[in-house]
Design a protein around this motif. Structure first.
Motif, mmCIF file in Angstrom:
data_model
loop_
_atom_site.group_PDB
_atom_site.id
_atom_site.type_symbol
_atom_site.label_atom_id
_atom_site.label_comp_id
_atom_site.label_asym_id
_atom_site.label_seq_id
_atom_site.Cartn_x
_atom_site.Cartn_y
_atom_site.Cartn_z
ATOM 1 N N ARG A 1 0.833 -1.197 0.000
ATOM 2 C CA ARG A 1 0.000 0.000 0.000
ATOM 3 C C ARG A 1 0.874 1.257 0.000
ATOM 4 N N TRP B 1 2.532 1.668 -3.533
ATOM 5 C CA TRP B 1 1.630 2.126 -4.594
ATOM 6 C C TRP B 1 0.446 2.866 -3.981
ATOM 7 N N GLU C 1 -1.143 5.235 -5.308
ATOM 8 C CA GLU C 1 -2.082 5.590 -6.372
ATOM 9 C C GLU C 1 -2.167 4.458 -7.385
ATOM 10 N N THR C 2 -3.343 4.353 -7.994
ATOM 11 C CA THR C 2 -3.598 3.336 -9.010
ATOM 12 C C THR C 2 -4.071 4.025 -10.285
ATOM 13 N N SER D 1 -5.196 4.366 -4.179
ATOM 14 C CA SER D 1 -5.315 2.908 -4.116
ATOM 15 C C SER D 1 -6.296 2.447 -3.051
ATOM 16 N N THR D 2 -6.654 3.344 -2.137
ATOM 17 C CA THR D 2 -7.613 2.995 -1.084
ATOM 18 C C THR D 2 -9.060 3.169 -1.541
ATOM 19 N N THR E 1 -10.645 -2.485 -1.706
ATOM 20 C CA THR E 1 -10.005 -1.322 -2.321
ATOM 21 C C THR E 1 -9.422 -1.728 -3.668
ATOM 22 N N LEU E 2 -9.007 -0.735 -4.446
ATOM 23 C CA LEU E 2 -8.385 -1.026 -5.741
ATOM 24 C C LEU E 2 -7.120 -1.860 -5.553
ATOM 25 N N ALA E 3 -6.374 -1.583 -4.491
ATOM 26 C CA ALA E 3 -5.162 -2.359 -4.210
ATOM 27 C C ALA E 3 -5.522 -3.804 -3.855
ATOM 28 N N ALA F 1 -3.674 -2.251 -8.471
ATOM 29 C CA ALA F 1 -2.530 -1.346 -8.307
ATOM 30 C C ALA F 1 -1.266 -2.030 -8.832
ATOM 31 N N PRO F 2 -0.330 -1.334 -9.402
ATOM 32 C CA PRO F 2 -0.240 0.109 -9.589
ATOM 33 C C PRO F 2 -0.978 0.610 -10.837
#
Length: 195
Positions: A83, A86, A88-89, A107-108, A153-155, A160-161
């Motif tokens: 986290r 990265w 940001e995604t 990324s959150t 989350t996206l991560a 991500a990334p």
């Protein structure tokens, strides 16, 4: 001539609601050219191809089986390191005509923020039409209605990334590769060539 003379439906959303931190890429000319006809045996793997694939799969399985078990603290530290690495995604959404819409998200964020961004960039008459963002291959639908996706989350979704998501509308007429992406004029005005 001032913009106030143009009807609001043609102006797009007001500048306060318009997303401004995104990129739009036009479909490349070469993307519309169909590949030459390939011989029937082109897609049939050879014995050497199968051996190499099996060796890779066996090595990956062996590495996973022989990996040490981790305590929860070690797993959480690994997730935190990812986290932090990265924050940001970058998500790129590809429409059927190969037009691509790109935006950077924290990324959150959850997948619903990506859906909201895409919906905000669509033409007003297309906004009510449902669509699905998915990855391929292997095909994985990222539906907001899916409880296994909605809370992550996206991560955590392993986007991500950066990731490319494909878009499929419920209205099949919008999914043809010769149908232009139904993006608002203010979005299309920012389109650049994909290098």
């Amino acid at each position: 001539m001032s913009n106030s003379l143009v009807p609001p439906t043609q102006q797009g959303p007001s500048s306060s609601t318009q997303p401004s931190d995104f990129k739009v890429y036009k479909p490349s000319v070469s993307a519309t050219v169909l590949p030459a006809n390939l011989p029937e045996g082109y897609f049939t793997p050879t014995a050497a191809d199968l051996k190499a694939a099996q060796a890779t799969l066996s090595a990956r399985t062996k590495a996973l089986n022989n990996a040490p078990l981790q305590l929860r603290a070690a797993r959480e530290a690994e997730v935190k390191a990812k986290r932090d690495r990265w924050p940001e995604t970058t998500i790129r959404i590809r429409f059927a005509d190969q037009t691509q819409l790109e935006k950077v998200f924290p990324s959150t964020n959850k997948i619903r923020s990506v859906y909201a961004f895409v919906r905000g960039c669509l033409l007003d008459d297309v906004k009510p039409i449902k669509f699905i963002l998915y990855q391929s291959p292997p095909k994985r639908d990222l539906k907001v209605s899916d409880p296994d996706v909605r809370g992550l989350t996206l991560a955590e979704l392993q986007l991500a990334p950066s990731s490319i998501l494909l878009l499929r509308f419920e209205d099949e007429e919008l999914n043809h590769n010769n149908t232009p992406a139904p993006l608002a004029s203010y979005v299309l005005s920012r389109a650049i060539d994909l290098l």
